[in-house]
Design a protein around this motif. Structure first.
Motif, PDB file in Angstrom:
ATOM      1  N   LEU A 527     -33.454  27.329 -18.833  1.00 36.98           N
ATOM      2  CA  LEU A 527     -33.430  28.760 -19.115  1.00 36.98           C
ATOM      3  C   LEU A 527     -33.047  29.449 -17.809  1.00 36.98           C
ATOM      4  N   CYS A 528     -32.102  30.374 -17.859  1.00 33.19           N
ATOM      5  CA  CYS A 528     -31.681  30.985 -16.600  1.00 33.19           C
ATOM      6  C   CYS A 528     -30.986  32.320 -16.837  1.00 33.19           C
ATOM      7  N   HIS A 529     -30.864  33.074 -15.740  1.00 29.71           N
ATOM      8  CA  HIS A 529     -30.045  34.279 -15.729  1.00 29.71           C
ATOM      9  C   HIS A 529     -28.752  34.014 -14.954  1.00 29.71           C
ATOM     10  N   ARG A 530     -28.827  33.108 -13.957  1.00 34.66           N
ATOM     11  CA  ARG A 530     -27.637  32.728 -13.204  1.00 34.66           C
ATOM     12  C   ARG A 530     -26.919  31.632 -14.000  1.00 34.66           C
ATOM     13  N   LEU A 531     -25.809  31.983 -14.613  1.00 31.70           N
ATOM     14  CA  LEU A 531     -25.166  31.120 -15.606  1.00 31.70           C
ATOM     15  C   LEU A 531     -24.547  29.860 -15.022  1.00 31.70           C
ATOM     16  N   SER A 532     -24.367  29.818 -13.716  1.00 27.52           N
ATOM     17  CA  SER A 532     -23.814  28.602 -13.103  1.00 27.52           C
ATOM     18  C   SER A 532     -24.746  27.416 -13.313  1.00 27.52           C
ATOM     19  N   ALA A 533     -26.033  27.674 -13.621  1.00 36.41           N
ATOM     20  CA  ALA A 533     -27.015  26.601 -13.808  1.00 36.41           C
ATOM     21  C   ALA A 533     -26.801  25.851 -15.115  1.00 36.41           C
ATOM     22  N   VAL A 534     -26.023  26.415 -16.057  1.00 34.36           N
ATOM     23  CA  VAL A 534     -25.861  25.758 -17.358  1.00 34.36           C
ATOM     24  C   VAL A 534     -24.410  25.395 -17.653  1.00 34.36           C
ATOM     25  N   GLU A 535     -23.548  25.466 -16.653  1.00 32.41           N
ATOM     26  CA  GLU A 535     -22.127  25.195 -16.884  1.00 32.41           C
ATOM     27  C   GLU A 535     -21.879  23.797 -17.439  1.00 32.41           C
ATOM     28  N   ASP A 536     -22.691  22.820 -17.027  1.00 35.74           N
ATOM     29  CA  ASP A 536     -22.468  21.437 -17.459  1.00 35.74           C
ATOM     30  C   ASP A 536     -23.297  21.052 -18.679  1.00 35.74           C
ATOM     31  N   ALA A 537     -23.999  21.999 -19.270  1.00 33.87           N
ATOM     32  CA  ALA A 537     -24.835  21.696 -20.436  1.00 33.87           C
ATOM     33  C   ALA A 537     -23.973  21.350 -21.647  1.00 33.87           C
ATOM     34  N   VAL A 568     -20.430  35.777 -16.963  1.00 36.60           N
ATOM     35  CA  VAL A 568     -19.817  34.844 -16.016  1.00 36.60           C
ATOM     36  C   VAL A 568     -18.874  35.599 -15.084  1.00 36.60           C
ATOM     37  N   ASP A 569     -18.024  36.461 -15.644  1.00 36.82           N
ATOM     38  CA  ASP A 569     -17.088  37.254 -14.826  1.00 36.82           C
ATOM     39  C   ASP A 569     -17.860  38.163 -13.867  1.00 36.82           C
ATOM     40  N   TYR A 570     -18.908  38.777 -14.371  1.00 34.91           N
ATOM     41  CA  TYR A 570     -19.687  39.707 -13.534  1.00 34.91           C
ATOM     42  C   TYR A 570     -20.340  38.958 -12.369  1.00 34.91           C
ATOM     43  N   GLN A 571     -20.919  37.791 -12.658  1.00 37.76           N
ATOM     44  CA  GLN A 571     -21.605  37.041 -11.612  1.00 37.76           C
ATOM     45  C   GLN A 571     -20.614  36.462 -10.601  1.00 37.76           C
ATOM     46  N   ARG A 572     -19.422  36.078 -11.046  1.00 38.64           N
ATOM     47  CA  ARG A 572     -18.397  35.618 -10.107  1.00 38.64           C
ATOM     48  C   ARG A 572     -17.992  36.764  -9.177  1.00 38.64           C
ATOM     49  N   LEU A 573     -17.801  37.949  -9.738  1.00 35.98           N
ATOM     50  CA  LEU A 573     -17.452  39.110  -8.941  1.00 35.98           C
ATOM     51  C   LEU A 573     -18.560  39.428  -7.942  1.00 35.98           C
ATOM     52  N   GLU A 574     -19.788  39.307  -8.403  1.00 38.58           N
ATOM     53  CA  GLU A 574     -20.950  39.586  -7.545  1.00 38.58           C
ATOM     54  C   GLU A 574     -20.987  38.619  -6.356  1.00 38.58           C
ATOM     55  N   ARG A 575     -20.753  37.321  -6.632  1.00 37.10           N
ATOM     56  CA  ARG A 575     -20.746  36.337  -5.546  1.00 37.10           C
ATOM     57  C   ARG A 575     -19.588  36.576  -4.580  1.00 37.10           C
ATOM     58  N   THR A 576     -18.452  37.008  -5.125  1.00 35.55           N
ATOM     59  CA  THR A 576     -17.294  37.288  -4.276  1.00 35.55           C
ATOM     60  C   THR A 576     -17.585  38.436  -3.318  1.00 35.55           C
ATOM     61  N   VAL A 577     -18.224  39.494  -3.845  1.00 34.04           N
ATOM     62  CA  VAL A 577     -18.574  40.650  -3.020  1.00 34.04           C
ATOM     63  C   VAL A 577     -19.580  40.254  -1.934  1.00 34.04           C
ATOM     64  N   GLU A 578     -20.582  39.436  -2.344  1.00 30.79           N
ATOM     65  CA  GLU A 578     -21.607  39.016  -1.385  1.00 30.79           C
ATOM     66  C   GLU A 578     -21.032  38.159  -0.266  1.00 30.79           C
ATOM     67  N   SER A 579     -20.045  37.289  -0.631  1.00 32.39           N
ATOM     68  CA  SER A 579     -19.464  36.409   0.383  1.00 32.39           C
ATOM     69  C   SER A 579     -18.395  37.104   1.214  1.00 32.39           C
TER      70      SER A 579
END
Length: 581
Positions: A527-537, A568-579
């Protein structure tokens, strides 16, 4: 006295010790009763001028021998009696603790922690007094009183005895009134103590938030208000309690006055001797203890009754989840969720409805969705934290209702959203579910959870003491220790309930990679909010308002262009901004 009958099960279990204690008490009382009689004989012989040196030494020797025997018997009955009362406290605490560990979460939502602590400490201590000092007061007071009155009435003078006992019925009536008041006031005092206990526990646990929001003065004022109410309740108990002793002293004083007045007249009439009056007054002095014992017994019984009611109220509360299953073995780790509707008690709206999910053994199920969509409620149903007639869940084709709770929970290792760490070493916290684990096993799972290096940086490494609820560790460290703890169990089913929310993305990837390697043949539910944790499910379900709104693999859901793809798009954008890339 009704409380003694309610505790009859314990008295029967400990009948040998109580019988020995009572026999010792009886022997002590009988021996003590001989001293006033010997004193009266001695005085009469002094008045008659018939006392010889040999006779005096004989009397002294008898009194010394009685004193020694009484000393030994007093020691023995205290050992037998109070050992039994301590055993009752231990038994009740064990029962209470065992009962609470079997209760469903709903029970703890209805009972405050401070109140449960108060019942397990103060209330059981009051019950312990009943089985110890209460039995002492009842038996010793009764035996002493009966012996004294019998000796005064049949061996000295029955008329003098009746006159001396005239004030005692009034005292008994007065004590009955005080007992009723004491029961009510003591129960109220225990309730106020529960409030105080709960407030202290909550304030200490939340001390960081209190300081962060600058609420020290407000919390102090709130605490003082509760402390004042507790003090007032205890003062009412003390005020009622303080009325016992004056009543006893007035009664005994009146009895002595009547005794001396009539006794002097009887000596003048030559109906009794001076020695007999002396013995009578000494025996009357012995009645002071039975009176105190009677008052103390009523006091203890009222306190014990109020405490027993509160304890039984907990013990008689049945868990909303009953352990009625009989199956003790599961061969497969496939999971089925079939939920028509599930609503929490006290809630009007269903938390989950129309849920159908099948997870094959060895596969990973990802459960995602916005906050409040029902993700945690779904896995809590699998763990049988709640039961509902419209919910059909199974493991290995066996309904979870048919599994014993021990078997069910042995199949599942759970890492909750808010991991709880005990005040123990890091090694002990990781080995919580497997206390006999070797240090090599502990380090191996810690490495899988990407926490081994952090632990080795501590001065005492794995022997580092974790503060209460893990207060000395960061959120990410607590989560990774909890993951290591779950991995050490190597259960067929692993549930991660947003268990990676406090770790960075790189650490998350490392942990997930390790999990895929070591749990390739095990079932996982993430169970997660960060979707990268379930990409391989192998299967991902998206919940919204308790319903499945999307289902599929990562690539299928991206192609669907629904909530999952948007997040997924939102979280990718968020990580891009943070990095900053």
């Amino acid at each position: 006295m009704e409380l003694f009958f309610k505790l009859g099960w314990y008295f029967k279990a400990q009948w040998r010790r109580y019988t020995a204690a009572i026999l010792m008490l009886l022997g002590t009382d009988v021996l003590e009763m001989t001293v006033p009689w010997i004193t009266g004989l001695l005085i009469d012989q002094v008045v008659a001028n018939t006392l010889s040196r040999e006779l005096l030494m004989r009397y002294v020797g008898i009194v010394v021998a009685i004193g020694f025997v009484v000393y030994v018997m007093r020691y023995l009955w205290r050992v037998f009696l109070f050992y039994s009362s301590f055993q009752l406290a231990e038994t009740m605490r064990q029962r209470l603790y065992a009962h609470m560990t079997k209760m469903a979460p709903q029970f703890f939502a209805q009972h405050r922690t401070g109140d449960l602590m108060a019942r397990a400490t103060n209330d059981i201590s009051a019950l312990e007094m009943t089985a110890g000092e209460g039995v002492l007061s009842g038996i010793d007071g009764l035996v002493t009183g009966v012996l004294v009155i019998a000796i005064m009435m049949f061996l000295i003078d029955w008329q003098l005895t009746l006159v001396a006992l005239l004030p005692f019925p009034f005292m008994a009536w007065y004590f009955t009134i005080l007992g009723e008041r004491l029961h009510v006031s003591f129960r109220d005092a225990q309730e106020r103590f529960s409030d105080l206990n709960d407030r202290v526990q909550e304030s200490v646990s939340g001390i960081r938030m209190v300081r962060a929001f600058g609420r020290e003065q407000i919390e102090d004022e709130n605490f003082l208000r509760i402390a004042d109410r507790t003090a007032e309740a205890n003062m009412r108990v003390a005020a009622t309690d303080s009325l016992y002793d004056p009543a006893i002293f007035i009664t005994v004083g009146s009895s002595f006055l009547l005794c001396i007045s009539m006794g002097a007249w009887q000596i003048e009439q030559e109906r009794i001797t001076l020695g007999e009056l002396t013995s009578f007054t000494m025996y009357l002095g012995f009645l002071v203890w039975p009176m105190f014992a009677y008052g103390w017994l009523l006091n203890i019984l009222e306190r014990g009754s109020a405490a027993y009611e509160r304890i039984q109220q907990l013990l008689e509360t049945e868990s909303s989840v009953q352990d009625t299953g009989v199956v003790t073995e599961v061969t497969e780790a496939d999971v089925h969720f079939g939920i028509k509707s599930f609503t929490h008690i006290g809630s009007a709206m269903p938390v989950l409805h129309n849920i159908q999910i099948d997870v094959k053994a060895g596969h990973t199920l990802g459960i995602v969705g916005p906050t409040g969509s029902g993700k945690t409620s779904l896995v809590n149903l699998l763990l049988r934290y709640f039961d509902h007639p419209d919910c059909d869940l199974s493991i290995g084709g066996v309904s979870i209702q048919d599994l014993t709770l021990e078997t069910l929970r042995a199949q599942i290792a759970m890492v909750p959203q808010d991991p709880f760490l005990f005040t123990a070493s890091i090694a002990e916290n990781i080995a919580l579910g497997k206390p006999n684990a070797t240090r090599e096993e502990i380090r191996a799972v810690a490495d899988l959870a990407a926490i081994d290096q952090d632990i080795m940086r501590f001065p005492q490494a794995y022997e580092t003491l974790v503060g209460e609820r893990g207060i000395t560790l960061s959120g990410g460290q607590k989560q990774r220790i909890a993951i290591a703890r779950a991995l050490l169990l190597d259960a067929p089913i692993l549930i991660l309930d947003d268990a990676l929310s406090a770790v960075d993305v790189e650490t998350e990837r490392s942990i997930l990679k390790h999990l895929r390697e070591v749990r390739a043949q095990r079932t996982s539910i993430v169970l997660c909010h960060r979707l990268s944790a379930v990409e391989d499910a192998q299967q991902i379900v998206v919940l919204n308002h308790g319903e499945i709104v999307e289902r599929g693999t990562h690539s299928q859901l991206l192609a669907h262009k629904g909530w999952y793809a948007q997040m997924v798009d939102y979280q990718r954008l968020e990580r891009t901004v943070e990095s900053g890339r």
